[in-house]
Design a protein around this motif. Structure first.
Motif, PDB file in Angstrom:
ATOM      1  N   SER A  41      -9.330  -1.229  -3.454  1.00 37.71           N
ATOM      2  CA  SER A  41      -8.764  -1.174  -4.647  1.00 37.71           C
ATOM      3  C   SER A  41      -9.447  -1.341  -5.439  1.00 37.71           C
ATOM      4  O   SER A  41      -7.983  -1.357  -6.775  1.00 37.71           O
ATOM      5  CB  SER A  41      -7.678  -2.341  -4.038  1.00 37.71           C
ATOM      6  OG  SER A  41      -8.370  -3.356  -4.548  1.00 37.71           O
ATOM      7  N   ILE A  42     -10.342  -1.204  -5.863  1.00 41.77           N
ATOM      8  CA  ILE A  42     -10.464  -1.875  -8.035  1.00 41.77           C
ATOM      9  C   ILE A  42     -10.653  -0.761  -8.445  1.00 41.77           C
ATOM     10  O   ILE A  42      -9.810  -1.003  -9.438  1.00 41.77           O
ATOM     11  CB  ILE A  42     -12.098  -1.921  -7.111  1.00 41.77           C
ATOM     12  CG1 ILE A  42     -13.249  -2.412  -8.706  1.00 41.77           C
ATOM     13  CG2 ILE A  42     -13.315  -0.225  -7.154  1.00 41.77           C
ATOM     14  CD1 ILE A  42     -14.271  -2.523  -9.075  1.00 41.77           C
ATOM     15  N   PHE A  43     -10.187   0.740  -8.077  1.00 41.22           N
ATOM     16  CA  PHE A  43      -9.533   2.077  -9.316  1.00 41.22           C
ATOM     17  C   PHE A  43      -8.490   1.983  -9.020  1.00 41.22           C
ATOM     18  O   PHE A  43      -7.865   3.268  -9.616  1.00 41.22           O
ATOM     19  CB  PHE A  43     -10.558   2.864  -9.236  1.00 41.22           C
ATOM     20  CG  PHE A  43     -11.646   3.342  -8.400  1.00 41.22           C
ATOM     21  CD1 PHE A  43     -13.340   2.966  -8.250  1.00 41.22           C
ATOM     22  CD2 PHE A  43     -10.984   3.696  -7.377  1.00 41.22           C
ATOM     23  CE1 PHE A  43     -13.734   3.525  -7.179  1.00 41.22           C
ATOM     24  CE2 PHE A  43     -11.938   4.152  -6.118  1.00 41.22           C
ATOM     25  CZ  PHE A  43     -13.136   4.164  -6.272  1.00 41.22           C
ATOM     26  N   THR A  44      -7.404   1.373  -8.376  1.00 45.03           N
ATOM     27  CA  THR A  44      -5.914   2.062  -8.259  1.00 45.03           C
ATOM     28  C   THR A  44      -5.233   0.765  -8.971  1.00 45.03           C
ATOM     29  O   THR A  44      -5.611  -0.028  -9.355  1.00 45.03           O
ATOM     30  CB  THR A  44      -5.776   1.694  -6.244  1.00 45.03           C
ATOM     31  OG1 THR A  44      -5.607   0.022  -6.097  1.00 45.03           O
ATOM     32  CG2 THR A  44      -6.286   2.702  -6.056  1.00 45.03           C
ATOM     33  N   GLY A  95      -4.506  -3.015  -8.170  1.00 50.45           N
ATOM     34  CA  GLY A  95      -4.933  -3.265  -6.688  1.00 50.45           C
ATOM     35  C   GLY A  95      -3.685  -2.924  -5.799  1.00 50.45           C
ATOM     36  O   GLY A  95      -3.815  -3.499  -4.536  1.00 50.45           O
ATOM     37  N   ILE A  96      -3.153  -1.853  -5.792  1.00 49.63           N
ATOM     38  CA  ILE A  96      -1.968  -1.323  -4.725  1.00 49.63           C
ATOM     39  C   ILE A  96      -2.626  -0.306  -3.659  1.00 49.63           C
ATOM     40  O   ILE A  96      -2.854  -0.612  -2.932  1.00 49.63           O
ATOM     41  CB  ILE A  96      -1.037  -0.035  -6.020  1.00 49.63           C
ATOM     42  CG1 ILE A  96       0.138   0.220  -4.536  1.00 49.63           C
ATOM     43  CG2 ILE A  96      -1.967   1.365  -5.842  1.00 49.63           C
ATOM     44  CD1 ILE A  96       1.176   0.832  -5.469  1.00 49.63           C
ATOM     45  N   GLY A  97      -4.159  -0.358  -4.061  1.00 53.12           N
ATOM     46  CA  GLY A  97      -4.436   1.099  -2.895  1.00 53.12           C
ATOM     47  C   GLY A  97      -5.116  -0.275  -1.817  1.00 53.12           C
ATOM     48  O   GLY A  97      -5.208  -0.182  -1.217  1.00 53.12           O
ATOM     49  N   GLU A  98      -5.109  -2.077  -1.728  1.00 48.96           N
ATOM     50  CA  GLU A  98      -5.661  -2.902  -0.781  1.00 48.96           C
ATOM     51  C   GLU A  98      -4.048  -2.511   0.407  1.00 48.96           C
ATOM     52  O   GLU A  98      -4.844  -2.671   1.351  1.00 48.96           O
ATOM     53  CB  GLU A  98      -5.374  -4.392  -1.721  1.00 48.96           C
ATOM     54  CG  GLU A  98      -5.742  -5.177  -0.564  1.00 48.96           C
ATOM     55  CD  GLU A  98      -4.565  -6.661  -1.195  1.00 48.96           C
ATOM     56  OE1 GLU A  98      -4.508  -7.654  -0.535  1.00 48.96           O
ATOM     57  OE2 GLU A  98      -4.967  -7.064  -2.705  1.00 48.96           O
ATOM     58  N   TYR A  99      -3.287  -1.719   0.155  1.00 53.70           N
ATOM     59  CA  TYR A  99      -2.253  -2.161   0.929  1.00 53.70           C
ATOM     60  C   TYR A  99      -2.500  -1.065   1.937  1.00 53.70           C
ATOM     61  O   TYR A  99      -2.760  -1.509   3.250  1.00 53.70           O
ATOM     62  CB  TYR A  99      -1.108  -2.159   0.378  1.00 53.70           C
ATOM     63  CG  TYR A  99      -0.083  -2.941  -0.768  1.00 53.70           C
ATOM     64  CD1 TYR A  99       0.941  -4.320   0.519  1.00 53.70           C
ATOM     65  CD2 TYR A  99      -0.333  -3.607  -1.902  1.00 53.70           C
ATOM     66  CE1 TYR A  99       1.339  -5.068  -1.026  1.00 53.70           C
ATOM     67  CE2 TYR A  99      -0.142  -4.063  -2.552  1.00 53.70           C
ATOM     68  CZ  TYR A  99       0.446  -5.510  -2.200  1.00 53.70           C
ATOM     69  OH  TYR A  99       1.465  -6.051  -2.473  1.00 53.70           O
ATOM     70  N   THR A 134     -12.708 -11.112   6.974  1.00 55.02           N
ATOM     71  CA  THR A 134     -12.882 -11.538   6.011  1.00 55.02           C
ATOM     72  C   THR A 134     -13.316  -9.637   5.375  1.00 55.02           C
ATOM     73  O   THR A 134     -12.990  -9.787   4.005  1.00 55.02           O
ATOM     74  CB  THR A 134     -14.215 -12.132   6.120  1.00 55.02           C
ATOM     75  OG1 THR A 134     -14.269 -13.426   6.554  1.00 55.02           O
ATOM     76  CG2 THR A 134     -15.280 -12.085   5.240  1.00 55.02           C
ATOM     77  N   GLU A 135     -14.006  -9.326   6.773  1.00 57.93           N
ATOM     78  CA  GLU A 135     -13.615  -7.918   6.387  1.00 57.93           C
ATOM     79  C   GLU A 135     -12.651  -6.948   6.129  1.00 57.93           C
ATOM     80  O   GLU A 135     -12.615  -6.437   4.466  1.00 57.93           O
ATOM     81  CB  GLU A 135     -14.372  -7.307   8.179  1.00 57.93           C
ATOM     82  CG  GLU A 135     -13.943  -5.775   8.088  1.00 57.93           C
ATOM     83  CD  GLU A 135     -14.935  -4.472   9.176  1.00 57.93           C
ATOM     84  OE1 GLU A 135     -14.744  -4.083   9.154  1.00 57.93           O
ATOM     85  OE2 GLU A 135     -15.457  -5.550   9.918  1.00 57.93           O
ATOM     86  N   GLN A 136     -11.514  -7.107   6.130  1.00 56.04           N
ATOM     87  CA  GLN A 136     -10.707  -6.458   5.577  1.00 56.04           C
ATOM     88  C   GLN A 136     -10.050  -6.932   4.491  1.00 56.04           C
ATOM     89  O   GLN A 136      -9.540  -6.027   4.125  1.00 56.04           O
ATOM     90  CB  GLN A 136      -9.156  -6.565   7.313  1.00 56.04           C
ATOM     91  CG  GLN A 136      -9.117  -5.961   8.247  1.00 56.04           C
ATOM     92  CD  GLN A 136      -8.514  -7.439   9.106  1.00 56.04           C
ATOM     93  OE1 GLN A 136      -7.613  -7.250   9.115  1.00 56.04           O
ATOM     94  NE2 GLN A 136      -8.263  -6.981  10.430  1.00 56.04           N
ATOM     95  N   VAL A 137     -10.063  -8.046   4.098  1.00 56.18           N
ATOM     96  CA  VAL A 137     -10.130  -8.533   2.448  1.00 56.18           C
ATOM     97  C   VAL A 137     -11.152  -7.700   1.449  1.00 56.18           C
ATOM     98  O   VAL A 137     -10.244  -7.451   0.423  1.00 56.18           O
ATOM     99  CB  VAL A 137     -10.071 -10.067   2.568  1.00 56.18           C
ATOM    100  CG1 VAL A 137      -9.657 -10.672   1.172  1.00 56.18           C
ATOM    101  CG2 VAL A 137      -8.220 -10.277   3.513  1.00 56.18           C
TER     102      VAL A 137
END
Length: 314
Positions: free
Chosen positions: A100-103, A106-110, A90-93
């Motif tokens: 990643s909200i302004f990438t 959402g690529i910043g998620e990786y 949950t924390e990681q997601v």
């Protein structure tokens, strides 16, 4: 000297956290406050007319399960590297979503998820996250393409010849990719990718696909029930075909998470306009979907960003 460096490093990390969370809050506020297409007076009047505790709980439950199944997907795939608890997943997601909200797309998620694991595992984390998001995109394409075909059958937006050309181009592209699967570019090839995918146990793949299907059905039906709540009474298959088409076309466009509703909204206005649905209703529903499925998780994820401690060592 080391002590000064350690303190300055901690200060820099704090500044980065503040920038991420502050930026997320700013972008969310600016999109909601400065959107002149949103008639809040109309929305509040309709909300007051339709207000129902059980109706609100029902719609919110879709948002909960949408994100919950995404968390279960990540927990399922992360076990390839190491087993993580539901709270860790949950924390990681949620933290990765906030970061990643302004990438773009959402690529910043990786990168954000990779920071929760050892530095040596970074490439593997990026790979399993690609698998996690990849299956969702495949389902979006399949359901979206079927939706487009049905929508076009009902309303003849595109000619039959155009559809045949699209099928032909898609078929040729797949044949070319298959023929070139062993072609290596900077040490990478489709053949190597397929082999890596096949190394993942079938049980994990099967669970990943099942959870992705559930998540897609939950997300798309939340759209459906919101339209019903706004008195849009159209046949089930027509409405679902339009929803899947909009989601497919909007997802294929490059965008940022904080602009997601604007992109989906513009595509939705065109498609639902053909069905005779009022523009402001389409915009409000798209904005609500964005608020319930992006904004609320980002606000929760902000807490995790502030409490984040990287496992990477300098």
């Amino acid at each position: 000297m080391f002590s000064i460096f350690k303190k300055s490093k901690g200060f820099i990390i704090l500044i980065v956290k503040i920038l991420i969370v502050g930026g997320a809050f700013y972008f969310i506020y600016s999109q909601l406050a400065n959107n002149d297409k949103l008639d809040w007076k109309k929305f509040l009047e309709l909300l007051d007319k339709k207000k129902s505790f059980f109706g609100i709980v029902f719609i919110l439950s879709f948002s909960f399960f949408n994100r919950f199944f995404e968390i279960l997907k990540w927990q399922n795939l992360a076990q390839i590297i190491q087993k993580i608890s539901l709270s860790q997943a949950t924390e990681q997601v949620l933290a990765a979503l906030t970061a990643s909200i302004f990438t773009p797309n959402g690529i910043g998620e990786y990168g954000a998820k990779a920071l929760y694991f050892e530095k040596s595992q970074a490439k593997k984390v990026v790979f399993i996250n690609l698998i996690c998001n990849g299956i969702q995109m495949v389902l979006t394409i399949i359901f979206g393409f079927l939706g487009l075909l049905y929508f076009n059958y009902k309303f003849s937006v595109v000619s039959t010849n155009t559809i045949l050309v699209v099928f032909a181009i898609s078929g040729i592209t797949l044949i070319v990719l298959f023929a070139l699967k062993k072609t290596t570019i900077k040490g990478y090839s489709l053949d190597k990718l397929f082999k890596k995918v096949n190394e993942i146990p079938k049980k994990i793949h099967q669970k990943n696909i099942l959870l992705a299907v559930f998540r897609y059905l939950i997300f798309s039906h939340q759209y459906y029930f919101l339209f019903l709540a706004f008195d849009v009474n159209l046949p089930y298959f027509e409405l679902m075909a339009t929803i899947t088409s909009v989601y497919f076309l909007a997802s294929s466009l490059p965008t940022f998470q904080f602009l997601d509703f604007a992109v989906k909204g513009s595509v939705a206005v065109y498609f639902f306009g053909i069905l005779g649905v009022n523009e402001w209703i389409v915009i409000f529903i798209t904005t609500l979907m964005w608020f319930l499925n992006v904004v609320i998780p980002v606000l929760i994820g902000s807490f995790y960003v502030f409490n984040f401690k990287s496992r990477w060592k300098s």
